[in-house]
Write a protein that holds these residues in place. Structure first.
Motif, mmCIF file in Angstrom:
data_model
loop_
_atom_site.group_PDB
_atom_site.id
_atom_site.type_symbol
_atom_site.label_atom_id
_atom_site.label_comp_id
_atom_site.label_asym_id
_atom_site.label_seq_id
_atom_site.Cartn_x
_atom_site.Cartn_y
_atom_site.Cartn_z
ATOM 1 N N ASN A 78 -7.511 2.930 1.376
ATOM 2 C CA ASN A 78 -6.988 2.418 0.097
ATOM 3 C C ASN A 78 -7.671 3.091 -1.095
ATOM 4 O O ASN A 78 -7.027 3.411 -2.092
ATOM 5 C CB ASN A 78 -7.174 0.894 0.010
ATOM 6 N N ASN B 119 -7.004 -2.371 9.047
ATOM 7 C CA ASN B 119 -7.267 -1.312 8.090
ATOM 8 C C ASN B 119 -8.651 -0.806 8.452
ATOM 9 O O ASN B 119 -8.751 0.164 9.193
ATOM 10 C CB ASN B 119 -7.133 -1.740 6.632
ATOM 11 N N MET C 239 -11.215 -5.619 6.600
ATOM 12 C CA MET C 239 -9.875 -5.800 6.056
ATOM 13 C C MET C 239 -8.833 -5.493 7.128
ATOM 14 O O MET C 239 -8.724 -4.357 7.589
ATOM 15 C CB MET C 239 -9.664 -4.878 4.854
ATOM 16 N N ARG D 242 -13.470 -6.693 -8.716
ATOM 17 C CA ARG D 242 -12.128 -7.131 -8.338
ATOM 18 C C ARG D 242 -12.173 -7.754 -6.942
ATOM 19 O O ARG D 242 -12.805 -7.195 -6.033
ATOM 20 C CB ARG D 242 -11.199 -5.918 -8.320
ATOM 21 N N LYS E 137 -1.237 1.149 7.420
ATOM 22 C CA LYS E 137 -0.116 0.194 7.389
ATOM 23 C C LYS E 137 1.193 0.886 7.012
ATOM 24 O O LYS E 137 2.235 0.628 7.618
ATOM 25 C CB LYS E 137 -0.436 -0.924 6.386
ATOM 26 N N MET F 44 -9.488 -9.585 -3.916
ATOM 27 C CA MET F 44 -8.095 -9.825 -3.521
ATOM 28 C C MET F 44 -7.731 -11.263 -3.850
ATOM 29 O O MET F 44 -8.598 -12.130 -3.904
ATOM 30 C CB MET F 44 -7.928 -9.605 -2.013
ATOM 31 N N VAL G 79 0.824 -1.220 0.000
ATOM 32 C CA VAL G 79 0.000 0.000 0.000
ATOM 33 C C VAL G 79 0.855 1.266 0.000
ATOM 34 O O VAL G 79 2.085 1.217 0.133
ATOM 35 C CB VAL G 79 -0.992 0.030 1.204
HETATM 36 C C1 LMR Z 1 -5.995 -5.026 -1.363
HETATM 37 O O1 LMR Z 1 -5.407 -5.806 -2.109
HETATM 38 O O2 LMR Z 1 -6.991 -4.376 -1.700
HETATM 39 C C2 LMR Z 1 -5.467 -4.833 0.032
HETATM 40 O O3 LMR Z 1 -5.111 -6.081 0.535
HETATM 41 C C3 LMR Z 1 -4.275 -3.924 0.015
HETATM 42 C C4 LMR Z 1 -3.762 -3.733 1.423
HETATM 43 O O4 LMR Z 1 -2.726 -4.288 1.752
HETATM 44 O O5 LMR Z 1 -4.423 -2.980 2.156
#
Ligand code: LMR
Length: 331
Positions: free
Chosen positions: A214, A145, A235, A169, A40, A171, A34
């Motif tokens: 994010n 998060n 998350m 999308r 993070k 993960m 990120v």
């Molecule tokens: C994502 O892929 O959307 C998240 O896992 C990215 C993250 O590390 O917050």
């Protein structure tokens, strides 16, 4: 003269002795995907700064944000092979190796951050931590998060029917997340985080689910005009090290790293909550996005459709963890 050589890339001492002598520098490469200006990203930097200060530079944590070193799908292997010493992937991304970790992906599993923390710091976290040693990993902390929200480029997502036919999308590695979109009659597509903005901008996928920090830090809101505040999933991250590397560290260093990480974890969790609220405000003030706040009645409609996922994954996640999720709901 003391030879001070650090092996680039493996973070281990050079001399072939059992103990790291105090004169030697220890390098810890910490890779993540990120932006720096995220819970993070900031926590990794803070950890690095505190460790440097507290060890007078003897231990150097080098932070590599934004997938600059390793991307999704690469970082776990890099940790196992020892080319990095710390990573902090989203819990979902461990599911390829450890399917039980999908417990955190279950829709509407946790009603608030406090409940998530009781899961992380209680029975669920303890059970999940135990399995990691099988694959040369040691979990050190759970970081936050926040709750995920739905975005897309086509239309407001209010009722389950609004998902029909859209591509979303997901993960990498989590079948629970794939099933979530299939249940909503949408098509899940795995996209790594470093490629997400491009995939949304080119409309290779219509939408996604992510946290405010994010969505904001990667400018996703600039190509996703519809946002539903649904808080339908959580998350969070697990900070992991390579277990061989960890046991090769001198006891005093290990203990300092553990204490510092605990302190940074408290700070990170506070920051995550603050940042996600602030980032939502920024997205609203951009004027780019039509925001819909899910009502209780709409939540019930989504929950009803998504509920069968719990049974579908009962054998994968295990009865005990699922029972704990239910127990946490009732206090
Ligand atoms: C994502 O892929 O959307 C998240 O896992 C990215 C993250 O590390 O917050």
């Amino acid at each position: 003269m003391i030879m001070l050589i650090v092996l680039a890339g493996c973070g281990k001492r050079v001399e072939d002795s059992e103990q790291v002598s105090p004169e030697e520098k220890i390098v810890i490469k910490f890779s993540h995907v990120v932006a720096e200006n995220t819970p993070k990203g900031l926590a990794a930097q803070r950890f690095a700064a505190l460790v440097k200060e507290r060890t007078n530079g003897r231990v150097e944590v080098q932070v590599f944000p934004n997938s600059t070193l390793y991307k999704d799908g690469e970082e776990i292997q890099a940790l196992q092979s020892g080319t990095v010493q710390m990573i902090a992937p989203t819990t979902s991304k461990l599911s390829g190796l450890f399917p039980q970790w999908q417990v955190f992906d279950l829709p509407y599993a946790f009603q608030d951050e406090d409940t998530v923390h009781r899961a992380m710091d209680g029975y669920i976290g303890t059970q999940l931590y135990q399995g990691l040693s099988l694959h040369k990993m040691k979990a050190l902390a759970f970081w936050d998060n926040g709750f995920k929200q739905m975005t897309n480029s086509q239309r407001p997502l209010i009722h389950p029917v609004d998902f029909q036919g859209l591509t979303f999308r997901v993960m990498i590695n989590s079948n629970v997340l794939k099933r979530q979109f299939e249940k909503l009659n949408a098509h899940p597509v795995e996209v790594s985080f470093d490629d997400l903005y491009r995939a949304l901008e080119c409309q290779e996928v219509d939408g996604g689910e992510n946290t405010m920090s994010n969505i904001c830090s990667k400018n996703l809101y600039k190509v996703q005009p519809y946002l539903t505040i649904s808080n339908h999933g959580y998350m969070g991250y697990v900070v992991i090290t390579n277990s061989d590397f960890w046991s090769s560290l001198p006891e005093d260093v290990r203990s300092l790293l553990e204490k510092t990480l605990l302190e940074v974890t408290h700070w990170e969790r506070e920051q995550a909550s603050i940042m996600n609220q602030k980032d939502l405000q920024q997205i609203i003030s951009s004027g780019n996005v039509q925001v819909h706040y899910q009502s209780e009645a709409e939540k019930k409609e989504w929950e009803e459709i998504l509920k069968p996922i719990y049974d579908e994954f009962r054998n994968v996640i295990g009865e005990a963890l699922l029972r704990n999720v239910e127990d946490l709901k009732t206090g």
